[in-house]
Design a protein around this motif. Structure first.
Motif, short mmCIF file in Angstrom:
data_model
loop_
_atom_site.label_atom_id
_atom_site.label_comp_id
_atom_site.label_asym_id
_atom_site.label_seq_id
_atom_site.Cartn_x
_atom_site.Cartn_y
_atom_site.Cartn_z
N SER A 141 0.84 -1.20 0.00
CA SER A 141 0.00 0.00 0.00
C SER A 141 0.87 1.25 0.00
O SER A 141 2.07 1.19 0.30
N GLY A 160 -7.63 4.83 2.44
CA GLY A 160 -6.56 3.86 2.34
C GLY A 160 -6.35 3.09 3.64
O GLY A 160 -6.97 3.37 4.67
N SER A 161 -5.44 2.13 3.60
CA SER A 161 -5.19 1.32 4.79
C SER A 161 -4.48 2.11 5.87
O SER A 161 -4.52 1.74 7.04
N ALA A 212 -8.63 -2.43 2.61
CA ALA A 212 -8.08 -1.19 3.17
C ALA A 212 -8.94 -0.71 4.33
O ALA A 212 -8.41 -0.29 5.37
N HIS A 233 -1.47 0.25 -4.15
CA HIS A 233 -2.39 -0.65 -4.81
C HIS A 233 -2.97 0.05 -6.04
O HIS A 233 -2.95 1.28 -6.13
N GLU A 245 -5.19 3.06 -5.63
CA GLU A 245 -4.51 4.20 -5.04
C GLU A 245 -3.72 4.98 -6.08
O GLU A 245 -3.49 6.18 -5.92
#
Length: 302
Positions: free
Chosen positions: A77, A118-119, A144, A226, A229
């Protein structure tokens, strides 16, 4: 010496404007120690071409400056550079102050929507820690969302102030997320920049070689990423264009809608759309970080 270079171009309230002491960061996160290198100039730094080094540095910064003890990201990520991400939050605070007699509004009554959290969940984390705002973070990647939820669960100072919502319809940005009772003071977004996987690889390879200086080295994206993203059809211009049109449907529930823009050539066509549809306020806020200039595009319909 163990200090990183001074970040002269960061926002005046940015905690990292004078750089950071790597040795002090190591006391918070001993794992960072093995990634510290000596530069030709005699100062200590890390190899920004090494994704593990970049992650440990930013994890250390969150621990020392923001009291976030438990933080991680999904494998491959994006690892957000904390000083730059904090700059966005500080500029947003200035924008909100314009609607509050010049005083930056703080506290849980200020509600912010983060598109593509996002994560890392980084914008909600920074906004909560810096200004005690509450956030709704959204993402089209359920993994995520689940990972970000684990960060909130493990940091008691966050979980009561950040809500995460999964966007099931990838073509929608606000629909399916904004509820009838919602009223957001602002929206933040770091949109996918690239137009395709090929565009991403070409530009990332160039960036890698600029950092590495070794033509024979195998390219590695130092911040990972990813697909959702990094790229979408039409790149950031098309993504923000969609944001503009879809935000019109929720103009009574949104205050300042903002997005980062990396490509200066995208400013004029996007501003033209906003002006054509008679946005009440449009602002371009430059952020210069090192040798790179990016911008925040901000608009309000009412």
């Amino acid at each position: 010496m163990s200090h990183s270079p001074q970040k002269k171009s960061l926002h005046p309230r940015n905690l990292h404007g004078n750089g950071y002491d790597l040795r002090k960061l190591v006391t918070k996160n001993p794992a960072l120690k093995e990634y510290i290198i000596l530069t030709p100039g005699g100062t200590e730094s890390i190899d920004f071409g090494d994704p593990d080094a970049v992650f440990e540095l930013n994890k250390s910064i969150l621990q020392k400056y923001y009291e976030i003890e438990h933080w991680s990201i999904l494998k491959n990520s994006l690892c957000p550079p904390i000083p730059g991400r904090a700059d966005y939050i500080h500029h947003l605070a200035d924008l909100l102050a314009e609607d509050n007699n010049g005083v930056i509004p703080k506290g849980k009554n200020i509600k912010i929507l983060d598109i593509g959290t996002g994560s890392s969940c980084i914008y909600p984390i920074l906004g909560q820690r810096l200004y005690q705002w509450t956030f709704v973070g959204t993402d089209i990647d359920i993994n995520a969302i689940q990972h970000a939820q684990s960060i909130l669960k493990n940091n008691v100072n966050l979980k009561k102030n950040i809500d995460l919502r999964f966007q099931e319809e990838k073509e929608n940005i606000f629909t399916g997320i904004i509820e009838k009772s919602d009223r957001f003071h602002a929206v933040v977004c770091n949109p996918p920049f690239f137009k395709s996987r090929e565009d991403n690889w070409s530009k990332s390879t160039k960036k890698f070689h600029n950092l590495n200086k070794k033509p024979s080295a195998i390219p590695v994206q130092n911040f990972g990423g990813h697909p959702n993203e990094l790229w979408c059809e039409g790149g950031e211009r098309q993504f923000v264009r969609t944001m503009i049109y879809q935000s019109m449907e929720y103009k009574d529930q949104l205050g300042w809608t903002t997005s980062l823009l990396s490509d200066k050539d995208n400013i004029k066509p996007l501003v033209a759309i906003l002006e054509y549809h008679k946005a009440a306020h449009v602002k371009i806020i430059p952020m210069t970080q090192g040798n790179k200039t990016i911008r925040i595009l901000a608009w309000k319909w009412n």
